[in-house]
Design an enzyme around this catalytic site. Sequence first.
Site, PDB file in Angstrom:
ATOM      1  N   SER A 115      15.705  81.841  12.015  1.00 35.19           N
ATOM      2  CA  SER A 115      14.820  81.618  13.152  1.00 35.19           C
ATOM      3  C   SER A 115      15.348  82.462  14.294  1.00 35.19           C
ATOM      4  O   SER A 115      16.535  82.818  14.313  1.00 35.19           O
ATOM      5  CB  SER A 115      14.835  80.136  13.557  1.00 35.19           C
ATOM      6  OG  SER A 115      14.252  79.937  14.836  1.00 35.19           O
TER       7      SER A 115
ATOM      8  N   TYR B  31      19.644  72.208  15.251  1.00 39.86           N
ATOM      9  CA  TYR B  31      18.778  73.100  14.473  1.00 39.86           C
ATOM     10  C   TYR B  31      19.208  74.553  14.647  1.00 39.86           C
ATOM     11  O   TYR B  31      19.325  75.298  13.673  1.00 39.86           O
ATOM     12  CB  TYR B  31      17.320  72.930  14.890  1.00 39.86           C
ATOM     13  CG  TYR B  31      16.403  73.937  14.232  1.00 39.86           C
ATOM     14  CD1 TYR B  31      16.047  73.791  12.890  1.00 39.86           C
ATOM     15  CD2 TYR B  31      15.905  75.032  14.942  1.00 39.86           C
ATOM     16  CE1 TYR B  31      15.227  74.724  12.276  1.00 39.86           C
ATOM     17  CE2 TYR B  31      15.083  75.958  14.330  1.00 39.86           C
ATOM     18  CZ  TYR B  31      14.747  75.805  13.003  1.00 39.86           C
ATOM     19  OH  TYR B  31      13.940  76.737  12.390  1.00 39.86           O
TER      20      TYR B  31
END
Length: 283
Positions: A136, A150
Amino acid sequence: MESNKVWFVTGASKGLGLTLVKQLLDKGYPVAATSRSLNQLEEAVGVHSNFLPLAMDLQNEASVAEAITKTIGHFGSLDVVVNNAGYGLAGSLEELTDAEARQNFDVNVFGSLNVIRSVMPHLRKQGFGHIFNIASIGGFTGGFPGFGIYCATKFAVHGFTESLAAEIKGFGIKATVVSPGYFRTNFLAADSLSTPQNEIAAYAEVRAVQAAHQNQINGNQPGDPEKAANAMITVAEAENAPVHLFLGQDAYDLAYQKMGAVTKDLESWRSVGTTTAFAKEMA
């Protein structure tokens, strides 16, 4: 596009994984894809002559090994691996429990490592292949309140992919870490983004960021997952594939901002940071 490259995609029952699988099948690629729910995967993808749907528990090494073995047995080869399975987790570092944080790492990090360990003997033996690890932009720049764990999992994906690329280059195998920005999938939907069991009221900014992702950003992401999937296929067919693949103008903008901020800190504190060596002794 006809190709005999066999793809193996994890977390393929929804999101970018599902989009990638459908596009690969449309282009004529043989595809094995995994999900925790075989029924959900079969319903989402449909029936194709060159499609092998597999139920797989990413956290169980025996289950992962069985899926890899079935893929090779069915197609006779396995050439491109996409570690896509994972989920988002919102919450401040203080309010997320040890169990919540570890579960995110178990899926997003250690699940991919289970796949890599299982598939590498085959790829080494055949002398070629390509592993894509989906990270990401939050694995390259982490300044998002409420997404620390995360982001940490995706920073880990960046780190081990860079090492993996160096380790397997001599075997003729490539590794690419993919860093998407915001793409219009169900990643931010209520059933995909986990939130803390025990929220702390003091974290007003974290709640605001969390609410913005779940309400304003969800469904309005600028990225088209079809174009993201096509970009990955293009990279897989390229002779000189990159180790780092950023997807989306927003990902590019944030990456350049991060590199600029790091450069600024480096230069601003050079006189302090570079004066840490032992003093040279006089001859």
